[in-house]
Design a protein around this motif. Structure first.
Motif, PDB file in Angstrom:
ATOM      1  N   UNK A 278      97.454  50.698  32.518  1.00 62.59           N
ATOM      2  CA  UNK A 278      97.399  49.241  32.651  1.00 62.59           C
ATOM      3  C   UNK A 278      96.104  48.802  33.317  1.00 62.59           C
ATOM      4  N   UNK A 279      95.727  49.505  34.396  1.00 55.32           N
ATOM      5  CA  UNK A 279      94.501  49.152  35.106  1.00 55.32           C
ATOM      6  C   UNK A 279      93.277  49.355  34.228  1.00 55.32           C
ATOM      7  N   UNK A 280      93.218  50.479  33.529  1.00 54.86           N
ATOM      8  CA  UNK A 280      92.065  50.770  32.677  1.00 54.86           C
ATOM      9  C   UNK A 280      91.897  49.706  31.593  1.00 54.86           C
ATOM     10  N   UNK A 283      90.824  46.410  33.069  1.00 55.26           N
ATOM     11  CA  UNK A 283      89.400  46.452  33.397  1.00 55.26           C
ATOM     12  C   UNK A 283      88.561  46.164  32.156  1.00 55.26           C
ATOM     13  N   UNK A 284      88.909  46.814  31.049  1.00 52.35           N
ATOM     14  CA  UNK A 284      88.177  46.576  29.798  1.00 52.35           C
ATOM     15  C   UNK A 284      88.305  45.124  29.378  1.00 52.35           C
ATOM     16  N   UNK A 285      89.540  44.603  29.466  1.00 49.49           N
ATOM     17  CA  UNK A 285      89.757  43.215  29.096  1.00 49.49           C
ATOM     18  C   UNK A 285      88.991  42.259  29.994  1.00 49.49           C
ATOM     19  N   UNK A 286      88.993  42.518  31.306  1.00 52.19           N
ATOM     20  CA  UNK A 286      88.281  41.653  32.246  1.00 52.19           C
ATOM     21  C   UNK A 286      86.775  41.720  32.038  1.00 52.19           C
ATOM     22  N   UNK A 287      86.269  42.911  31.719  1.00 47.02           N
ATOM     23  CA  UNK A 287      84.847  43.068  31.446  1.00 47.02           C
ATOM     24  C   UNK A 287      84.428  42.201  30.264  1.00 47.02           C
ATOM     25  N   UNK A 288      85.241  42.244  29.195  1.00 48.49           N
ATOM     26  CA  UNK A 288      84.935  41.464  27.993  1.00 48.49           C
ATOM     27  C   UNK A 288      85.096  39.970  28.239  1.00 48.49           C
ATOM     28  N   UNK A 289      86.212  39.588  28.881  1.00 50.69           N
ATOM     29  CA  UNK A 289      86.454  38.169  29.147  1.00 50.69           C
ATOM     30  C   UNK A 289      85.391  37.608  30.086  1.00 50.69           C
ATOM     31  N   UNK A 414      84.799  44.374  37.787  1.00 47.77           N
ATOM     32  CA  UNK A 414      84.392  44.528  36.389  1.00 47.77           C
ATOM     33  C   UNK A 414      84.313  43.187  35.666  1.00 47.77           C
ATOM     34  N   UNK A 415      85.146  42.218  36.069  1.00 52.98           N
ATOM     35  CA  UNK A 415      85.037  40.887  35.488  1.00 52.98           C
ATOM     36  C   UNK A 415      83.700  40.254  35.873  1.00 52.98           C
ATOM     37  N   UNK A 416      83.334  40.365  37.151  1.00 53.00           N
ATOM     38  CA  UNK A 416      82.051  39.834  37.601  1.00 53.00           C
ATOM     39  C   UNK A 416      80.888  40.604  36.983  1.00 53.00           C
ATOM     40  N   UNK A 417      81.076  41.933  36.834  1.00 56.75           N
ATOM     41  CA  UNK A 417      80.040  42.741  36.192  1.00 56.75           C
ATOM     42  C   UNK A 417      79.818  42.272  34.761  1.00 56.75           C
ATOM     43  N   UNK A 490      84.330  39.095  23.155  1.00 58.92           N
ATOM     44  CA  UNK A 490      85.705  38.760  23.517  1.00 58.92           C
ATOM     45  C   UNK A 490      86.722  39.489  22.645  1.00 58.92           C
ATOM     46  N   UNK A 491      86.321  39.930  21.450  1.00 57.10           N
ATOM     47  CA  UNK A 491      87.227  40.699  20.587  1.00 57.10           C
ATOM     48  C   UNK A 491      87.674  41.986  21.288  1.00 57.10           C
ATOM     49  N   UNK A 492      86.775  42.573  22.085  1.00 52.37           N
ATOM     50  CA  UNK A 492      87.126  43.784  22.845  1.00 52.37           C
ATOM     51  C   UNK A 492      88.293  43.482  23.782  1.00 52.37           C
ATOM     52  N   UNK A 493      88.287  42.295  24.369  1.00 47.86           N
ATOM     53  CA  UNK A 493      89.381  41.885  25.232  1.00 47.86           C
ATOM     54  C   UNK A 493      90.701  41.795  24.489  1.00 47.86           C
ATOM     55  N   UNK A 494      90.658  41.340  23.253  1.00 47.05           N
ATOM     56  CA  UNK A 494      91.875  41.268  22.425  1.00 47.05           C
ATOM     57  C   UNK A 494      92.443  42.666  22.200  1.00 47.05           C
ATOM     58  N   UNK A 495      91.581  43.598  21.852  1.00 48.73           N
ATOM     59  CA  UNK A 495      92.014  44.980  21.594  1.00 48.73           C
ATOM     60  C   UNK A 495      92.643  45.582  22.849  1.00 48.73           C
ATOM     61  N   UNK A 496      92.005  45.370  24.003  1.00 50.72           N
ATOM     62  CA  UNK A 496      92.533  45.904  25.263  1.00 50.72           C
ATOM     63  C   UNK A 496      93.885  45.282  25.602  1.00 50.72           C
TER      64      UNK A 496
END
Length: 521
Positions: A278-280, A283-289, A414-417, A490-496
């Motif tokens: 869930x965390x991983x 993180x991916x979703x937050x990075x993309x968003x 990661x969201x800020x990154x 943002x598509x990466x966020x959808x996948x995550x």
């Protein structure tokens, strides 16, 4: 210890009234911190114009704050697991106030960038620690209803900041320096309110060790990579010795940080938490968003002013649809999540809506109808309101109270990154698109491109009217490319979000309720 505090310690959870009293201070300082980052979005064209700055410096005024906030977020989070959360919130507020005052007194863009970087130290602490404090007070199942308040603050600061910034720079007896001064007194008020109302559990732990080496390596590695992103394809090429040196150094530093984090007793970023599914995925979703939202939204104020010719105040008003999108979606979703205990459907929906909103904005040019832009911005706001806070909530639901700081700040990091990378990359794309467009249009007009500084300065007042039109058209037409890239990211966020495991939110503050921590502060 007060009677109220003793009751909390015995009952294990704060009452709704106690939570709302503490939230009043937390939400006030969060609003001030968030507004301080958005207040410059409409004021920056005027600020950079007055200071005779360039498009690269425009980007760095934003990037510098995000960079220091990002690099220090996991440090703040880890410290909150080891020391008094209340004390750390207060320290971050003091740093923020000092940085705000310094930014207001700057005399050139270099000083402004440095002051904003210092301001980011406090801003990063506030943004990370407010969520940590809320997680320490409220169980995940109940946190949905309070996330509505968080969403409201996010929405209000998203639009109130730009609108306030526009009003300040348009008011002759104030001037743009008050964009930085105005937040300081409110932060001091929040500091006083929190001293009286905030009472959080302090985990009493012996032999506390702070991983300063890991924190330094993480901050250094991230900083080197982000500095490279800001200058590549401008100051030097993609395939150059500078690229190999900076990217290589960044990768080595982050690899060393990972090695250190896997061996120290108290890592800044606990790897077992990061490896949890869930965390991983969060993180991916937050990075993309984060990359899509921060990277795209930062340049909306510039689009309305430079590309369309509106005043800073008008630019702030034109961003209101995004506020309503965030406010309504976060409030409704928060209540529904508290009622059902399920979070994945809202995160998935939010990321999909975010992609749709950015796709709609990708067709922007210098004469796109305002009703269309407003509708697309409302869609983007809806996607942000449904996804951003709920990604953090999904992670907080999986960890115990003793790790809540590290887990929350890791997602925020990661969201800020992502946001910092987004601002840097999209700013570089915008600068290149604008430069090429201006050069092409001036050449077609028979004007030597080198005879105008239109491609390097945002001060349009001293340019001939024909050149102003060329610059505005270039900025207006180039902005659509930024949102097209944002939609793709943002598509990466959808996948995550789709890959996240469906879970039901727990109804207790900690994973284990047998042992309740003693309350202090």
């Amino acid at each position: 210890m007060s009677a109220a505090t003793a009751t909390r310690a015995e009952g294990g959870q704060m009452t709704h009234r106690e939570i709302m009293e503490a939230l009043s201070g937390l939400l006030l300082v969060l609003f001030v911190a968030m507004a301080s980052s958005t207040i410059v979005s409409t004021a920056l064209p005027k600020i950079i114009g007055d200071l005779h700055g360039s498009q690269t410096q425009y980007t760095w005024v934003v990037t510098a704050t995000l960079l220091t906030a990002t690099a220090t977020t996991p440090i703040w989070g880890k410290l909150s697991d080891l020391y008094s959360k209340k004390m750390l919130v207060q320290v971050s507020i003091v740093l923020f106030v000092i940085g705000s005052l310094a930014a207001g007194f700057t005399q050139n863009t270099e000083q402004l960038i440095a002051a904003r970087a210092f301001q980011g130290l406090g801003m990063g602490g506030v943004q990370a620690l407010v969520q940590v404090a809320i997680a320490a007070m409220i169980p995940p199942r109940e946190r949905g209803r309070y996330n509505g308040y968080l969403g409201g603050v996010l929405a209000l600061s998203t639009v109130a900041g730009p609108l306030l910034g526009g009003l300040i720079v348009d008011t002759s007896w104030l001037g743009w320096r008050w964009c930085f001064f105005i937040g300081a007194p409110f932060a001091v008020i929040a500091l006083a309110v929190l001293q009286k109302t905030l009472h959080l559990p302090v985990m009493r732990r012996d032999n506390v060790k702070v991983d300063y080496l890991g924190a330094t390596l993480i901050a250094a590695g991230v900083s080197v990579i982000l500095i490279w992103i800001s200058f590549v394809d401008d100051a030097f090429g993609w395939l150059s010795w500078q690229t190999f040196a900076m990217v290589g150094a960044g990768v080595v530093l982050l690899a060393l940080a990972t090695w250190v984090e896997s061996r120290v007793a108290e890592p800044v970023v606990p790897l077992p938490i990061v490896r949890e599914r869930t965390t991983a995925l969060a993180i991916i979703g937050s990075l993309a968003v984060g990359m899509a939202m921060f990277g795209g939204a930062v340049f909306l104020g510039q689009y309305f002013q430079i590309g369309r010719g509106y005043s800073p105040t008008e630019a702030g008003l034109l961003m209101i649809p995004m506020m309503f999108g965030i406010l309504i979606s976060s409030t409704v979703a928060g209540k529904m999540i508290t009622k059902s205990g399920r979070i994945k459907p809202y995160v998935v929906t939010g990321t999909i809506v975010l992609v749709a909103g950015f796709a709609a904005l990708s067709v922007l040019d210098h004469d796109t109808p305002l009703w269309y832009i407003g509708t697309a911005m409302a869609v983007v706001g809806t996607g942000v309101g449904l996804s951003m806070q709920n990604l953090v909530l999904a992670v907080q639901n999986t960890v115990s109270l003793k790790d809540i700081g590290a887990a929350s700040s890791t997602v925020a990091f990661f969201r800020s990154l992502g946001g910092t990378i987004g601002v840097s990359v999209l700013g570089a794309v915008l600068a290149r698109q604008v430069s090429d467009s201006i050069t092409s249009q001036l050449t077609a007009m028979g004007v030597p491109a080198g005879s105008s500084s239109g491609g390097s300065t945002l001060d349009l007042s001293g340019m001939p009217e024909a050149i102003q039109h060329v610059v505005r058209a270039a900025y207006g037409d180039a902005t659509g490319h930024i949102f097209l890239i944002s939609a793709g990211v943002a598509v990466i966020g959808v996948i995550a979000a789709i890959a996240m495991k469906p879970t039901k939110l727990r109804s207790t503050v900690d994973l284990s309720v047998e042992k309740e921590p003693a309350f202090a502060d």
